[in-house]
Write an enzyme that holds these catalytic residues in place. Structure first.
Site, mmCIF file in Angstrom:
data_model
loop_
_atom_site.group_PDB
_atom_site.id
_atom_site.type_symbol
_atom_site.label_atom_id
_atom_site.label_comp_id
_atom_site.label_asym_id
_atom_site.label_seq_id
_atom_site.Cartn_x
_atom_site.Cartn_y
_atom_site.Cartn_z
ATOM 1 C CD GLU A 73 40.721 2.795 14.951
ATOM 2 O OE1 GLU A 73 39.842 2.548 15.818
ATOM 3 O OE2 GLU A 73 41.024 3.954 14.624
ATOM 4 C CB CYS A 108 33.680 11.046 15.841
ATOM 5 S SG CYS A 108 34.218 11.436 14.174
ATOM 6 C CG HIS A 109 36.707 6.150 13.581
ATOM 7 N ND1 HIS A 109 37.587 7.190 13.820
ATOM 8 C CD2 HIS A 109 37.375 5.011 13.887
ATOM 9 C CE1 HIS A 109 38.733 6.702 14.249
ATOM 10 N NE2 HIS A 109 38.630 5.368 14.295
ATOM 11 C CE1 TYR A 124 27.208 9.348 18.245
ATOM 12 C CE2 TYR A 124 25.839 7.411 17.906
ATOM 13 C CZ TYR A 124 26.726 8.349 17.422
ATOM 14 O OH TYR A 124 27.145 8.291 16.118
ATOM 15 C CG ASN A 170 35.640 15.046 15.572
ATOM 16 O OD1 ASN A 170 36.463 15.922 15.801
ATOM 17 N ND2 ASN A 170 35.976 13.789 15.353
#
Length: 174
Positions: free
Chosen positions: A162, A135-136, A104, A127
């Site tokens: 990912e 946002c993850h 953040y 979001n």
């Protein structure tokens, strides 16, 4: 006259997603529930109705490719509804490449609001376009997984999917 909004219920390996949009773009991709962890080995086939706008059809196809591990970037027309500040944060989120994470605090610096980590966290939590606006990929400065509207287990699953490297953290990915 604004285009009519269309919805599509997408079956993902980590739960059902409701995709909302029209010719102006995707407005939302939201998890339908915050159910306890249920990971499906393979998502059922998502049959796309031909009457849906092309942008929704493209979204479904690109999500399929993402979950199959064949897509690293989304190329969709997005039209999230939010304040100017929220949109700046969401645009910054889109700059985090697949396989990487941010904090953040780093997002706040990127949008030239160096003391705005908490405000960034608030916008991140609002979001409306899960997965595509990643946002993850945002974690706490101390390396911990923090809130995710779809549940922390989904955030963890997405990061593992990912192949995110989390050196020096005490995160335990599923």
């Amino acid at each position: 006259m604004e285009d009519q909004l269309h919805q599509f219920m997408y079956q993902s390996p980590i739960g059902e997603l409701e995709i909302t949009g029209n010719d102006a773009g995707i407005q939302a991709i939201l998890f339908v529930d915050n159910a306890t962890e249920t990971v499906l080995p393979h998502a059922p086939a998502n049959v796309i109705a031909p009457h849906l706008p092309k942008v929704l059809q493209a979204c479904v196809s690109q999500l399929d490719e993402y979950f199959m591990g064949k897509r690293e970037e989304f190329d969709l027309l997005l039209n999230p509804q939010g304040t100017g500040f929220q949109r700046r944060v969401w645009e910054a989120l889109c700059q985090i490449p697949l396989g990487q994470i941010s904090t953040y605090k780093k997002i706040a610096k990127a949008i030239e609001l160096p003391k705005g980590a908490q405000a960034v966290g608030g916008a991140n939590g609002q979001n409306p376009i899960s997965i595509v606006v990643p946002c993850h990929r945002v974690i706490g400065s101390n390396g911990t997984l923090t809130g995710y509207a779809g549940g922390l287990w989904r955030k963890s699953w997405l990061l593992k999917h990912e192949k995110v490297k989390l050196p020096g953290t005490q995160l335990s990915l599923i």
